[in-house]
Design a protein around this motif. Structure first.
Motif, PDB file in Angstrom:
ATOM      1  N   GLY A 136       0.747  -1.246   0.000  1.00 11.36           N
ATOM      2  CA  GLY A 136       0.000   0.000   0.000  1.00 11.36           C
ATOM      3  C   GLY A 136       0.775   1.294   0.000  1.00 11.36           C
ATOM      4  O   GLY A 136       1.993   1.340   0.185  1.00 11.36           O
ATOM      5  N   ASP A 137       0.025   2.361  -0.226  1.00 11.36           N
ATOM      6  CA  ASP A 137       0.483   3.746  -0.367  1.00 11.36           C
ATOM      7  C   ASP A 137       1.327   3.916  -1.631  1.00 11.36           C
ATOM      8  O   ASP A 137       2.565   4.002  -1.580  1.00 11.36           O
ATOM      9  N   GLY A 169      -3.464   1.416   0.614  1.00  5.91           N
ATOM     10  CA  GLY A 169      -3.166   2.098   1.863  1.00  5.91           C
ATOM     11  C   GLY A 169      -4.023   3.340   2.033  1.00  5.91           C
ATOM     12  O   GLY A 169      -4.921   3.615   1.223  1.00  5.91           O
ATOM     13  N   ASN A 170      -3.729   4.120   3.056  1.00  4.81           N
ATOM     14  CA  ASN A 170      -4.540   5.309   3.343  1.00  4.81           C
ATOM     15  C   ASN A 170      -4.275   6.453   2.370  1.00  4.81           C
ATOM     16  O   ASN A 170      -5.035   7.418   2.326  1.00  4.81           O
ATOM     17  N   ASP A 209      -7.471  -0.812   3.500  1.00  2.31           N
ATOM     18  CA  ASP A 209      -6.832   0.031   4.519  1.00  2.31           C
ATOM     19  C   ASP A 209      -7.565   0.000   5.852  1.00  2.31           C
ATOM     20  O   ASP A 209      -8.772   0.255   5.926  1.00  2.31           O
ATOM     21  N   HIS A 236      -1.933  -2.894   4.936  1.00  2.00           N
ATOM     22  CA  HIS A 236      -1.109  -1.691   4.875  1.00  2.00           C
ATOM     23  C   HIS A 236      -0.498  -1.379   6.233  1.00  2.00           C
ATOM     24  O   HIS A 236       0.648  -0.944   6.326  1.00  2.00           O
ATOM     25  N   THR A 237      -1.246  -1.609   7.289  1.00  3.13           N
ATOM     26  CA  THR A 237      -0.808  -1.247   8.631  1.00  3.13           C
ATOM     27  C   THR A 237      -0.897  -2.441   9.571  1.00  3.13           C
ATOM     28  O   THR A 237      -1.736  -3.333   9.386  1.00  3.13           O
ATOM     29  N   HIS A 256       3.277   1.218   6.482  1.00  2.61           N
ATOM     30  CA  HIS A 256       2.579   2.429   6.916  1.00  2.61           C
ATOM     31  C   HIS A 256       3.426   3.382   7.751  1.00  2.61           C
ATOM     32  O   HIS A 256       3.399   4.600   7.538  1.00  2.61           O
TER      33      HIS A 256
END
Length: 323
Positions: A136-137, A169-170, A209, A236-237, A256
């Motif tokens: 992610g991200d 991700g966020n 996410d 992601h986290t 993350h």
């Protein structure tokens, strides 16, 4: 029909297909939260509770680092991507998967510029691996156009494994999913995939996410996985680690935090933007029978600098515990 109308029609069709796959409620929730977050960010600016949304903060940090003479050193540090290799012993790993290599990239923030994508390609080029996972991200900002990040991902894709899995991700929009899957990257949206080798199976699951959008569905991701199967979870986290451990996952790969990105000597993170315990901020960890690994990421966020925290790509070599 104009070119813009054609593009809108194609996106609408792609999102409709995605809705059939992940569920109408999931798609509506994610799109609605993205829209509200962007409106709120543009309206509130520096009053946002999330540091990555503070529009004035990068300029202030840029000025501070320039005045102290550290700006260019921090930028150079973002291009010094290191390759980490580690063994991960899993009790339920099928014998056919002994030695399987997972190339793990997290927090890529591909549209940052300044030669980063070229440096990342150079780092992963030729690294032996069997599967690639992206946690992610992909976009630098938390809002705005997705196209620059997707164009950079297209340049990176030929250097990743034939089988590549990802989660959002966020910083990411669900509108990225069709573009990513057009690059033959399987985006797991609270879903799982069965990997077969030598008549045995390993499962890779992935959740949406869990940090900002809270669109993760661990139970849904695990629904089609046999209870006895060995499963790698992409998130992601690390924040939903407790729930993940009790769902029976064997290994949780995430990111993350960037390891803090700007750290004190010794890699002591000042800020992690995570509710997970400090022990889960970077590197290997364990909760009960589930092992975890939090990458410090290969990109940078908020500001394109790193101090006392080099970016990384990681190869996890899966081995059988006691083997």
């Amino acid at each position: 029909m104009s070119g813009g109308d054609d593009a809108a029609a194609r996106e609408a069709a792609a999102l409709k297909a995605l809705s059939r796959r992940i569920g109408r409620a999931h798609l509506r929730q994610r799109l609605g939260l993205e829209h509200e977050a962007e409106l709120r960010q543009r309206r509130q600016g520096a009053r946002s509770p999330h540091l990555e949304n503070w529009r004035a903060l990068p300029s202030l940090l840029h000025l501070l680092l320039t005045l102290t003479g550290l700006r260019e050193r921090g930028r150079r540090n973002t291009l010094r991507i290191e390759l980490l290799e580690r063994d991960c012993a899993l009790a339920r790993l099928p014998a056919a998967f002994e030695g399987l290599r997972l190339l793990h990239l997290s927090d890529l923030h591909l549209d940052v510029g300044n030669g980063f994508v070229e440096a990342l390609i150079e780092r992963v080029r030729g690294v032996p691996h069997d599967l690639c996972v992206l946690t992610g991200d992909f976009r630098f900002r938390t809002y705005g156009p997705c196209e620059p990040a997707m164009q950079a991902l297209a340049a990176l894709r030929p250097h990743l494994g034939a089988r590549t899995f990802a989660v959002l991700g966020n910083h990411d929009s669900i509108r990225m999913v069709p573009a990513m899957e057009a690059l033959d990257i399987r985006v797991l949206m609270n879903e799982s995939e069965r990997i077969e080798r030598g008549g045995e199976a390993l499962y890779v699951a992935g959740i949406d996410d869990a940090h900002f959008f809270r669109a993760h569905g661990l139970h849904k991701a695990a629904d089609n996985i046999p209870a006895e199967a060995c499963t790698v979870l992409l998130s992601h986290t690390a924040e939903p680690y407790l729930q993940a451990a009790h769902c029976g996952f064997d290994l949780m790969l995430c990111g993350h935090t960037h390891g803090g990105q700007i750290c004190l000597p010794g890699g002591i993170a000042l800020i992690t933007e995570s509710t997970a315990p400090r022990a889960l901020v970077r590197g290997a960890w364990r909760h009960g029978p589930m092992q975890g690994y939090t990458s410090v990421g290969c990109g940078s966020s908020l500001l394109d600098v790193r101090f006392n925290c080099r970016p990384e790509v990681t190869v996890h070599r899966l081995v059988r515990a006691g083997g």
